[in-house]
Design a protein around this motif. Structure first.
Motif, PDB file in Angstrom:
ATOM      1  N   THR A   1       0.706  -1.222   0.138  1.00 24.67           N
ATOM      2  CA  THR A   1      -0.022  -0.027   0.153  1.00 24.67           C
ATOM      3  C   THR A   1       0.713   1.198  -0.166  1.00 24.67           C
ATOM      4  O   THR A   1       1.910   1.415   0.321  1.00 24.67           O
ATOM      5  N   SER A   2       0.296   2.290  -0.472  1.00 24.71           N
ATOM      6  CA  SER A   2       1.053   3.386  -0.342  1.00 24.71           C
ATOM      7  C   SER A   2      -0.215   4.584  -0.335  1.00 24.71           C
ATOM      8  O   SER A   2      -1.427   4.217  -0.592  1.00 24.71           O
ATOM      9  N   ARG A   3       0.016   5.826  -0.160  1.00 26.27           N
ATOM     10  CA  ARG A   3      -0.862   6.787  -0.145  1.00 26.27           C
ATOM     11  C   ARG A   3      -0.265   8.129  -0.768  1.00 26.27           C
ATOM     12  O   ARG A   3       0.888   8.681  -0.459  1.00 26.27           O
TER      13      ARG A   3
ATOM     14  N   ALA B   1      -3.306   0.607  -3.552  1.00 23.73           N
ATOM     15  CA  ALA B   1      -2.825  -0.740  -3.111  1.00 23.73           C
ATOM     16  C   ALA B   1      -2.840  -1.821  -4.072  1.00 23.73           C
ATOM     17  O   ALA B   1      -3.501  -1.657  -4.984  1.00 23.73           O
ATOM     18  N   MET B   2      -1.882  -2.721  -3.899  1.00 19.08           N
ATOM     19  CA  MET B   2      -1.795  -4.024  -5.111  1.00 19.08           C
ATOM     20  C   MET B   2      -1.325  -5.167  -4.485  1.00 19.08           C
ATOM     21  O   MET B   2      -0.584  -5.202  -3.315  1.00 19.08           O
TER      22      MET B   2
ATOM     23  N   ARG C   1      -0.890   1.542 -12.288  1.00 22.63           N
ATOM     24  CA  ARG C   1      -1.041   2.877 -11.724  1.00 22.63           C
ATOM     25  C   ARG C   1      -0.574   3.097 -10.412  1.00 22.63           C
ATOM     26  O   ARG C   1      -0.281   4.027  -9.583  1.00 22.63           O
ATOM     27  N   PHE C   2      -0.448   1.832  -9.561  1.00 27.84           N
ATOM     28  CA  PHE C   2       0.583   1.945  -8.140  1.00 27.84           C
ATOM     29  C   PHE C   2       1.639   2.352  -8.452  1.00 27.84           C
ATOM     30  O   PHE C   2       2.456   2.972  -7.622  1.00 27.84           O
TER      31      PHE C   2
ATOM     32  N   ALA D   1       2.507   6.005  -7.854  1.00 24.59           N
ATOM     33  CA  ALA D   1       1.958   6.358  -6.589  1.00 24.59           C
ATOM     34  C   ALA D   1       3.125   6.305  -5.528  1.00 24.59           C
ATOM     35  O   ALA D   1       3.456   6.813  -4.524  1.00 24.59           O
ATOM     36  N   VAL D   2       3.483   4.737  -5.500  1.00 21.09           N
ATOM     37  CA  VAL D   2       4.650   4.494  -4.676  1.00 21.09           C
ATOM     38  C   VAL D   2       5.744   5.054  -4.937  1.00 21.09           C
ATOM     39  O   VAL D   2       6.611   5.620  -3.830  1.00 21.09           O
ATOM     40  N   VAL D   3       6.143   5.272  -5.888  1.00 18.34           N
ATOM     41  CA  VAL D   3       7.660   6.099  -6.388  1.00 18.34           C
ATOM     42  C   VAL D   3       7.468   7.534  -5.895  1.00 18.34           C
ATOM     43  O   VAL D   3       8.179   8.024  -5.136  1.00 18.34           O
ATOM     44  N   GLU D   4       6.336   8.075  -6.063  1.00 18.85           N
ATOM     45  CA  GLU D   4       6.132   9.769  -5.835  1.00 18.85           C
ATOM     46  C   GLU D   4       5.994   9.825  -4.027  1.00 18.85           C
ATOM     47  O   GLU D   4       6.529  10.463  -3.538  1.00 18.85           O
ATOM     48  N   ALA D   5       5.341   8.956  -3.723  1.00 15.59           N
ATOM     49  CA  ALA D   5       5.041   8.881  -2.111  1.00 15.59           C
ATOM     50  C   ALA D   5       6.126   8.603  -1.186  1.00 15.59           C
ATOM     51  O   ALA D   5       6.531   9.555  -0.059  1.00 15.59           O
TER      52      ALA D   5
END
Length: 161
Positions: A23-25, A32-33, A57-58, A61-65
């Motif tokens: 998960t990431s935010r 989530a994946m 799409r995850f 999100a995970v790289v940027e977060a």
């Protein structure tokens, strides 16, 4: 002699792996994946990695977060694994029907009924074919010894330990 993708998939499919939800935010939006490409890397420092398809799409999100969580699934979590592996699921509210809480160090969603959870801060991202390898330092961990056996992936299907 070149190895075709089908043979490769069948060969690596003989290697049993655990199933996790990563998960990431991003802002106020949870991502989530379901993954089986997760492993521990180092004890000093505490490092783990997850492989994320660049087109998912995850990925962005995970790289940027820069922070992410790992929830290790038990044998009763197959519906959760199926739901979060579904590419067509809505992005908004994807965790609404899954009991979860916020990690104290990263504020990412962690599944309440996981057998173990980790909170990670990204330390590096490496290219790996059509995926990126996201390396993270573990900043928090929790283990629940009261859960049933692990959910596994072997030969193209979920299995139970």
């Amino acid at each position: 002699m070149a190895v075709d993708q089908g043979t490769f998939r069948r060969a690596v499919g003989r290697f049993a792996t655990g199933i996790c939800v990563v998960t990431s935010r991003e802002g106020r939006l949870d991502h989530a994946m379901t993954v089986n490409a997760f492993t521990s890397v180092s004890l000093d420092p505490l490092l783990v990695l997850v492989c994320v398809e660049r087109e998912a799409r995850f990925h962005d999100a995970v790289v940027e977060a820069g922070v992410w969580g790992v929830s290790v699934l038990d044998s009763g979590h197959r519906p959760v694994a199926d739901w979060l592996a579904n590419r067509g699921r809505p992005l908004i509210g994807q965790l609404d029907r899954i009991p979860h809480h916020r990690g104290p160090e990263t504020d990412v969603a962690l599944l309440d009924e996981a057998v173990a959870t980790l909170e990670c801060r990204t330390t590096a991202v490496y290219p790996g074919g059509d995926h990126n390898i996201v390396l993270g330092e573990v900043v928090a961990a929790d283990v629940c010894d009261d859960r049933s056996g692990a959910l596994l992936y072997h030969r193209g299907a979920y299995r139970q330990l």
